[in-house]
Design a protein around this motif. Structure first.
Motif, PDB file in Angstrom:
ATOM      1  N   PHE A 163       0.850  -1.194   0.000  1.00  0.00           N
ATOM      2  CA  PHE A 163       0.000   0.000   0.000  1.00  0.00           C
ATOM      3  C   PHE A 163       0.882   1.239   0.000  1.00  0.00           C
ATOM      4  CE2 PHE A 163       0.839  -0.974   4.420  1.00  0.00           C
ATOM      5  CZ  PHE A 163       0.938   0.242   5.074  1.00  0.00           C
ATOM      6  N   TYR A 164       0.229   2.394  -0.081  1.00  0.00           N
ATOM      7  CA  TYR A 164       0.934   3.682  -0.054  1.00  0.00           C
ATOM      8  C   TYR A 164       0.649   4.420   1.256  1.00  0.00           C
ATOM      9  CZ  TYR A 164       1.749   3.736  -5.184  1.00  0.00           C
ATOM     10  OH  TYR A 164       2.163   3.471  -6.466  1.00  0.00           O
ATOM     11  N   VAL A 165       1.603   5.251   1.653  1.00  0.00           N
ATOM     12  CA  VAL A 165       1.379   6.289   2.658  1.00  0.00           C
ATOM     13  C   VAL A 165       1.560   7.637   1.975  1.00  0.00           C
ATOM     14  CG1 VAL A 165       2.325   7.443   4.695  1.00  0.00           C
ATOM     15  CG2 VAL A 165       1.989   4.977   4.710  1.00  0.00           C
TER      16      VAL A 165
ATOM     17  N   GLY B 195       5.633  13.239   0.613  1.00  0.00           N
ATOM     18  CA  GLY B 195       5.916  12.146  -0.303  1.00  0.00           C
ATOM     19  C   GLY B 195       4.789  11.133  -0.364  1.00  0.00           C
ATOM     20  N   LEU B 196       4.904  10.222  -1.318  1.00  0.00           N
ATOM     21  CA  LEU B 196       4.003   9.075  -1.451  1.00  0.00           C
ATOM     22  C   LEU B 196       4.893   7.847  -1.370  1.00  0.00           C
ATOM     23  CD1 LEU B 196       1.038   8.157  -2.032  1.00  0.00           C
ATOM     24  CD2 LEU B 196       1.728   7.970  -4.436  1.00  0.00           C
ATOM     25  N   TRP B 197       4.732   7.074  -0.292  1.00  0.00           N
ATOM     26  CA  TRP B 197       5.694   6.039   0.048  1.00  0.00           C
ATOM     27  C   TRP B 197       5.111   4.637  -0.099  1.00  0.00           C
ATOM     28  CZ3 TRP B 197       6.377   8.781   5.376  1.00  0.00           C
ATOM     29  CH2 TRP B 197       7.011  10.017   5.187  1.00  0.00           C
TER      30      TRP B 197
ATOM     31  N   ALA C   5      -4.985  14.409  -4.731  1.00  0.00           N
ATOM     32  CA  ALA C   5      -6.303  14.900  -5.124  1.00  0.00           C
ATOM     33  C   ALA C   5      -7.426  14.158  -4.406  1.00  0.00           C
ATOM     34  CB  ALA C   5      -6.477  14.765  -6.641  1.00  0.00           C
ATOM     35  N   VAL C   6      -7.153  12.955  -3.931  1.00  0.00           N
ATOM     36  CA  VAL C   6      -8.170  12.186  -3.211  1.00  0.00           C
ATOM     37  C   VAL C   6      -8.447  12.788  -1.838  1.00  0.00           C
ATOM     38  CG1 VAL C   6      -8.576   9.940  -2.084  1.00  0.00           C
ATOM     39  CG2 VAL C   6      -7.731  10.026  -4.434  1.00  0.00           C
ATOM     40  N   VAL C   7      -7.438  13.406  -1.232  1.00  0.00           N
ATOM     41  CA  VAL C   7      -7.532  13.873   0.145  1.00  0.00           C
ATOM     42  C   VAL C   7      -7.982  15.325   0.200  1.00  0.00           C
ATOM     43  CG1 VAL C   7      -6.256  14.278   2.284  1.00  0.00           C
ATOM     44  CG2 VAL C   7      -5.776  12.247   0.892  1.00  0.00           C
TER      45      VAL C   7
ATOM     46  N   ARG D  99      -0.127  11.530   8.050  1.00  0.00           N
ATOM     47  CA  ARG D  99       0.141  10.413   7.143  1.00  0.00           C
ATOM     48  C   ARG D  99      -1.149   9.619   6.929  1.00  0.00           C
ATOM     49  NH1 ARG D  99       6.045   8.504   9.608  1.00  0.00           N
ATOM     50  NH2 ARG D  99       7.050  10.534   9.271  1.00  0.00           N
ATOM     51  N   ILE D 100      -1.503   9.463   5.676  1.00  0.00           N
ATOM     52  CA  ILE D 100      -2.759   8.804   5.318  1.00  0.00           C
ATOM     53  C   ILE D 100      -2.446   7.571   4.485  1.00  0.00           C
ATOM     54  CG2 ILE D 100      -4.920   9.068   4.030  1.00  0.00           C
ATOM     55  CD1 ILE D 100      -4.817  12.045   4.762  1.00  0.00           C
ATOM     56  N   CYS D 101      -3.017   6.451   4.875  1.00  0.00           N
ATOM     57  CA  CYS D 101      -2.739   5.181   4.210  1.00  0.00           C
ATOM     58  C   CYS D 101      -3.767   4.915   3.119  1.00  0.00           C
ATOM     59  CB  CYS D 101      -2.743   4.047   5.228  1.00  0.00           C
ATOM     60  SG  CYS D 101      -1.454   4.255   6.486  1.00  0.00           S
ATOM     61  N   MET D 102      -3.269   4.456   1.968  1.00  0.00           N
ATOM     62  CA  MET D 102      -4.106   4.245   0.789  1.00  0.00           C
ATOM     63  C   MET D 102      -3.761   2.928   0.123  1.00  0.00           C
ATOM     64  SD  MET D 102      -3.909   7.922  -1.136  1.00  0.00           S
ATOM     65  CE  MET D 102      -4.967   9.272  -0.654  1.00  0.00           C
ATOM     66  N   THR D 103      -4.772   2.333  -0.492  1.00  0.00           N
ATOM     67  CA  THR D 103      -4.515   1.185  -1.350  1.00  0.00           C
ATOM     68  C   THR D 103      -3.793   1.660  -2.600  1.00  0.00           C
ATOM     69  OG1 THR D 103      -6.569   1.387  -2.612  1.00  0.00           O
ATOM     70  CG2 THR D 103      -6.677   0.160  -0.532  1.00  0.00           C
ATOM     71  N   ARG D 104      -3.353   0.728  -3.386  1.00  0.00           N
ATOM     72  CA  ARG D 104      -2.697   1.081  -4.639  1.00  0.00           C
ATOM     73  C   ARG D 104      -3.677   1.695  -5.628  1.00  0.00           C
ATOM     74  NH1 ARG D 104       2.138  -3.206  -5.572  1.00  0.00           N
ATOM     75  NH2 ARG D 104       2.111  -2.197  -7.620  1.00  0.00           N
ATOM     76  N   GLU D 105      -4.978   1.572  -5.329  1.00  0.00           N
ATOM     77  CA  GLU D 105      -6.024   2.184  -6.178  1.00  0.00           C
ATOM     78  C   GLU D 105      -6.561   3.455  -5.547  1.00  0.00           C
ATOM     79  OE1 GLU D 105      -6.228  -1.153  -5.163  1.00  0.00           O
ATOM     80  OE2 GLU D 105      -5.081  -1.722  -6.957  1.00  0.00           O
ATOM     81  N   PHE D 106      -5.872   3.993  -4.501  1.00  0.00           N
ATOM     82  CA  PHE D 106      -6.189   5.275  -3.855  1.00  0.00           C
ATOM     83  C   PHE D 106      -7.424   5.222  -2.966  1.00  0.00           C
ATOM     84  CE2 PHE D 106      -4.456   6.261  -8.157  1.00  0.00           C
ATOM     85  CZ  PHE D 106      -3.156   6.509  -7.754  1.00  0.00           C
TER      86      PHE D 106
END
Length: 266
Positions: free
Chosen positions: A41-43, A81-83, A146-148, A197-204
């Motif tokens: 996933f992404y942070v 960043g997007l980690w 853009a999602v947040v 820090r917000i956690c996201m799936t690979r599909e946002f």
């Protein structure tokens, strides 16, 4: 007696050899460690720029802050960043040397990430682990941002605000449908709020991330220094985060890399 000692030695030796053959958790993770594109996933890390500027001034003997990020433009929350992340741990520097990053790509990101050196650093350390080409990675950063939606109260903060980390977390949860307590972490540096820090799936999509949340700030109160002169266009929410005019971009000469790149996790 000697027979029992011999048996014990053989048993201990066999057990030690067997234990060495069993993969530990870290070794099992190492099988995909730093493999580009192999992550869970992404942070999305959003830094509170006024805190960086306040600590920057405090650390310098002349009391002056980073002229790029702390100049005339009123940055509030900026993209650190997007980690890419594993469920436990994270990859970094997945390609050494990293594929060359075109400066044209860097300039297109300065509405969200105010330091060119930060953009280069984030590509080298995290972008190379995404499995994406440079342009595609930074397009992904923009999509994730853009999602947040930034809570309204933080878009234009004219005065210093003292809040609890939970207040900041709850404001983000209220502003972003589908985001829960298990998917957002508020971090602090000394007495200042440093980032969210917000956690996201690979599909946002929003998702829980206990390993990130457990490292959140534990202070009772944190300070949010005010935004300089009002909210920037890049912080007006998902509808307006896509671009700013060239005249609104941060200066590109002589930047100093933000200390946010030295946080404990990433």
């Amino acid at each position: 007696m000697l027979r029992r000692v011999a048996v014990s030695i053989v048993f201990v030796g066999f057990f030690s050899l067997f234990a060495q053959l069993l993969p530990t958790q870290s070794q099992a993770q190492d099988r995909r460690q730093n493999a580009p594109g192999a992550f869970d996933f992404y942070v999305l890390a959003l830094s509170w720029s006024p805190s960086y500027c306040a600590t920057s001034r405090e650390r310098r003997s002349d009391g002056r802050a980073d002229p790029v990020q702390c100049g005339a433009r009123p940055y509030s929350f900026v993209v650190h960043g997007l980690w890419p992340q594993y469920e436990k741990g994270f990859p970094s520097y997945c390609q050494v040397p990293a594929p060359r990053l075109n400066r044209g790509i860097v300039s297109t990101m300065l509405d969200l990430m105010p330091s060119p050196r930060l953009v280069f650093h984030e590509w080298d350390r995290h972008g190379t682990c995404s499995g994406l080409a440079p342009r595609a990675y930074f397009e992904t950063v923009r999509k994730a941002r853009a999602v947040v939606k930034i809570p309204d109260r933080f878009l234009e903060l004219p005065d210093t605000l003292t809040v609890t980390p939970d207040e900041v977390r709850d404001a983000f949860i209220k502003a972003n449908g589908g985001l829960g307590e298990g998917g957002v972490a508020v971090n602090c540096s000394s007495r200042y709020l440093s980032e969210v820090r917000i956690c996201m799936t690979r599909e946002f999509g929003f998702r829980d991330c206990p390993e990130i949340v457990k490292r959140a700030c534990r202070r009772d109160k944190v300070v949010m220094p005010p935004v300089r002169g009002g909210a920037s266009k890049a912080e007006a929410g998902p509808d307006n985060a896509a671009a700013v005019t060239a005249g609104d971009k941060a200066p590109q000469a002589g930047p100093q890399i933000s200390p946010q790149v030295s946080v404990s996790a990433n």
